[in-house]
Design an enzyme around this catalytic site. Structure first.
Site, PDB file in Angstrom:
ATOM      1  N   ARG A 146      -3.393   4.720  -2.005  1.00 58.60           N
ATOM      2  CA  ARG A 146      -3.192   3.396  -1.426  1.00 58.60           C
ATOM      3  C   ARG A 146      -3.032   2.281  -2.457  1.00 58.60           C
ATOM      4  NH1 ARG A 146      -5.434   0.112   2.924  1.00 58.60           N
ATOM      5  NH2 ARG A 146      -6.726  -1.605   2.198  1.00 58.60           N
TER       6      ARG A 146
ATOM      7  N   HIS B 159       0.872  -1.175   0.000  1.00 52.70           N
ATOM      8  CA  HIS B 159       0.000   0.000   0.000  1.00 52.70           C
ATOM      9  C   HIS B 159       0.905   1.220   0.000  1.00 52.70           C
ATOM     10  CE1 HIS B 159      -3.532  -2.419   1.854  1.00 52.70           C
ATOM     11  NE2 HIS B 159      -3.709  -2.273   0.544  1.00 52.70           N
TER      12      HIS B 159
ATOM     13  N   ASN C 100      -4.249  -5.607  -1.611  1.00 48.96           N
ATOM     14  CA  ASN C 100      -4.464  -6.528  -0.494  1.00 48.96           C
ATOM     15  C   ASN C 100      -5.905  -7.034  -0.431  1.00 48.96           C
ATOM     16  OD1 ASN C 100      -3.499  -8.081   1.627  1.00 48.96           O
ATOM     17  ND2 ASN C 100      -3.915  -6.521   3.182  1.00 48.96           N
TER      18      ASN C 100
ATOM     19  N   HIS D 167       2.621  -3.574   6.545  1.00 48.87           N
ATOM     20  CA  HIS D 167       1.753  -2.418   6.333  1.00 48.87           C
ATOM     21  C   HIS D 167       1.923  -1.411   7.463  1.00 48.87           C
ATOM     22  CE1 HIS D 167      -1.115  -4.264   3.320  1.00 48.87           C
ATOM     23  NE2 HIS D 167      -0.502  -5.332   3.753  1.00 48.87           N
ATOM     24  N   SER D 168       1.266  -0.273   7.336  1.00 45.12           N
ATOM     25  CA  SER D 168       1.097   0.611   8.492  1.00 45.12           C
ATOM     26  C   SER D 168      -0.285   1.259   8.341  1.00 45.12           C
ATOM     27  CB  SER D 168       2.206   1.686   8.534  1.00 45.12           C
ATOM     28  OG  SER D 168       1.983   2.712   7.583  1.00 45.12           O
ATOM     29  N   TYR D 169      -0.950   1.826   9.309  1.00 49.40           N
ATOM     30  CA  TYR D 169      -0.494   1.913  10.678  1.00 49.40           C
ATOM     31  C   TYR D 169      -1.477   1.187  11.586  1.00 49.40           C
ATOM     32  CZ  TYR D 169      -4.099   5.559  10.699  1.00 49.40           C
ATOM     33  OH  TYR D 169      -5.318   6.249  10.555  1.00 49.40           O
TER      34      TYR D 169
ATOM     35  N   GLU E  89       1.842   3.939   2.809  1.00 50.71           N
ATOM     36  CA  GLU E  89       2.383   3.499   4.100  1.00 50.71           C
ATOM     37  C   GLU E  89       3.913   3.616   4.082  1.00 50.71           C
ATOM     38  OE1 GLU E  89       0.337  -0.293   4.396  1.00 50.71           O
ATOM     39  OE2 GLU E  89      -1.607   0.725   4.346  1.00 50.71           O
TER      40      GLU E  89
ATOM     41  N   GLU F 205       1.204  -4.355  11.055  1.00 47.65           N
ATOM     42  CA  GLU F 205       0.797  -2.959  10.880  1.00 47.65           C
ATOM     43  C   GLU F 205       1.732  -2.183  11.794  1.00 47.65           C
ATOM     44  OE1 GLU F 205      -1.492  -1.490   9.010  1.00 47.65           O
ATOM     45  OE2 GLU F 205      -2.804  -3.099   8.327  1.00 47.65           O
TER      46      GLU F 205
END
Lengths: 398, 175
Positions: free
Chosen positions: A216, A158, A233, A285-287, A161, A359
């Site tokens: 994203r 993504h 995703n 990933h985040s967050y 991120e 994340e």
């Protein structure tokens, strides 16, 4: 500078607005992108492009209103930063600045330097091309053997991120350092290979740098919609299209027209299948500060639930030990939300038992816009958790 | 579950002062989500058990600084792409947070989780009364849908009277 608002009333008008998106030299910043007829499109237009944009719209009879006049251009910290960084490329991976966010080219350059400095350990593979024809590069860390059991790590799937791509760069350097000092993951590299894809969604990443920092998805255009991009995703073949993804192309969780429609996803699928010996798969990933294992598409627990839960507990404890950062852990569906067509649901169903998603920092204070000074602490603590997973995999090969 | 009314939650919270990490305050709250899709904000009752730190001096300093600006303050992208917030804009950022709290409250259901992603734009509007006025465009990130949508929010602020949202408009249709 001005912010213009357009409310397209016809397909022709929509098309005209979309054309503007493609004209990169205008440096337009879409605060609200085109989503459909009757829905507003807000565009921040820098002064030098104002005339061109208005002419483009007026010639097509597209009416617009000036939402914000005379946007004073504050010295854009970030522009200055990027300018300063295009001065000189670092000479080697020791002078590379790990405390800053980098452009795609800087990261690709970093990868080439890392390979050049460590030709007996690191190689760069191209596993495919993105929709916009950018190369999809994976770094392979190996001390030899043939098709050894392997660990896969990906960051940046993504694109917004940013702490994940930045951490991926740090991980790459860390692996090399550990090997040189015969510590850390050096022992893992004796019997296993590590694959690391740092910029898993390069088209999206480029878009976050030129046009929309909070983009994203991928940048694919599928016929029949003016909206761009598929959520990479939600595009995997695990519960594809079921509850937990959107069938609307304009949605941030659009699953795409069919599983693996996105080359960014298909290339990994092909790689994993043809390699055939990947034993752990971690997608970053985040967050939110979470460590997650499958499933996201169903409440049914995975057969290895207990073991994955225990490994997660250990990994999270290791992570917290460094700076006290608090993580929660559990299956995707019970910990974050229902999500179908997800990466690690597919990899788990392929037989890759140790499938995890992270994340990273933070929990919402900065969210996607995590300050650069948190890159290294984030990477350092995450690495401790990754090592727990890698070591457990090595000690429990199947 | 309250029949024909909705779902009520009883919460015990601990608030941490973002600007003074060692400082915490306990609260209790009752939140009632109404039944049906009529899109009404949940009812919230909050009791703070303890005292909040006094910000009188900092408030006054900020107030006077803004009032004495010759040109209205205008800024965008707070934080910037790299997460930076210029120190002088930190109070503007904090005020945006308060405003985003209002938007979050008005738009929350049991299936949403909002965070302020970025202050896209802020413009000060000089007023003839004693309030400061800031017109914000706030980008709110909603976790479940993953959407990031702009909200136009007008905030009035005064050292004694605190913050009030006087106008709020969501993406597309009004609010």
């Amino acid at each position: 500078h001005q912010v213009l608002r357009i409310v397209p009333q016809s397909d022709e008008e929509l098309q005209k607005v979309q054309e503007l998106q493609g004209l990169e030299h205008l440096q337009l910043d879409f605060w609200l992108g085109p989503r459909g007829l009757g829905l507003p499109v807000d565009i921040h237009v820098p002064f030098p492009s104002l005339q061109a944009v208005k002419a483009h719209l007026e010639a097509a009879g597209v009416s617009y209103s000036i939402m914000i006049e005379d946007v004073q251009a504050l010295l854009d910290e970030e522009q200055m930063e990027m300018l300063r960084s295009t001065r000189q490329l670092p000479l080697n991976t020791n002078t590379f600045n790990y405390e800053a966010y980098h452009t795609i080219n800087e990261i690709y350059n970093f990868m080439d330097m890392l390979v050049a400095e460590n030709p007996n350990l690191v190689s760069k593979l191209e596993i495919g091309r993105s929709t916009e024809n950018r190369p999809l590069y994976v770094l392979k860390f190996s001390t030899g053997g043939t098709n050894r059991p392997a660990i896969w790590i990906d960051t940046g799937i993504h694109s917004r991120e940013w702490v994940t791509q930045a951490s991926g760069v740090w991980f790459a350097k860390k692996i090399v350092q550990d090997h040189a000092n015969n510590e850390g993951v050096a022992s893992i590299l004796e019997t296993m290979d590590i694959f690391l894809e740092i910029v898993t969604n390069p088209d999206g990443f480029a878009f976050t740098q030129t046009t929309n920092r909070l983009w994203r998805k991928t940048r694919s255009k599928h016929s029949g919609s003016i909206c761009v991009g598929v959520d990479p995703n939600r595009n995997w073949d695990a519960g594809f299209g079921e509850a937990g993804a959107s069938s609307s192309p304009c949605s941030e969780t659009y699953h795409g027209p069919y599983a693996n429609s996105e080359p960014e996803v298909k290339s990994i699928v092909d790689f994993v299948k043809s390699h055939g010996n990947i034993k752990a798969f971690v997608s970053i990933h985040s967050y939110s500060q979470l460590l997650l294992y499958p499933y996201g598409y169903t409440y049914t627990a995975v057969p290895d639930q207990q073991e994955l839960h225990e490994v997660s507990a250990k990994a999270v404890a290791a992570l917290s030990s460094l700076y006290g950062t608090q993580y929660k852990y559990g299956s995707i569906i019970t910990t974050i939300y229902r999500a179908s067509g997800g990466t690690i649901d597919w990899t788990y169903n392929q037989g890759i038992k140790y499938s995890f998603t992270f994340e990273l920092r933070d929990t919402g204070r900065y969210g996607f816009l995590l300050p650069a000074k948190q890159i290294i602490p984030t990477a350092e603590e995450t690495w401790l958790a990754l090592k727990v997973i890698m070591e457990h995999t090595r000690d429990n090969l199947y | 579950d309250i029949d024909d009314v909705g779902h009520k939650y009883y919460l015990e919270l601990e608030l941490e002062d973002v600007l003074d990490k060692d400082r915490t305050v306990k609260c209790t709250a009752e939140v009632l989500y109404h039944l049906g899709s009529k899109a009404s904000a949940p009812d919230v009752q909050l009791t703070v058990q303890g005292e909040l730190r006094s910000t009188e001096e900092a408030d006054k300093e900020f107030y006077n600084r803004i009032r004495s600006l010759e040109k209205e303050l205008v800024a965008e992208n707070i934080p910037d792409s790299h997460g930076n917030v210029p120190p002088a804009l930190e109070p503007i950022h904090l005020l945006a947070w308060v405003a985003s709290g209002y938007v979050t409250w008005q738009n929350s259901t049991e299936n949403t989780k909002f965070h302020l992603a970025q202050v896209k734009h802020v413009k000060q509007v000089k007023r003839s009364d004693e309030d400061l006025q800031f017109d914000y465009v706030l980008l709110l990130h909603e976790m479940v849908s993953q959407e990031v949508l702009p909200w136009e929010v007008t905030v009035l602020w005064h050292p004694q009277r605190g913050a009030r949202v006087s106008q709020c408009q969501g993406p597309g249709a009004g609010n």
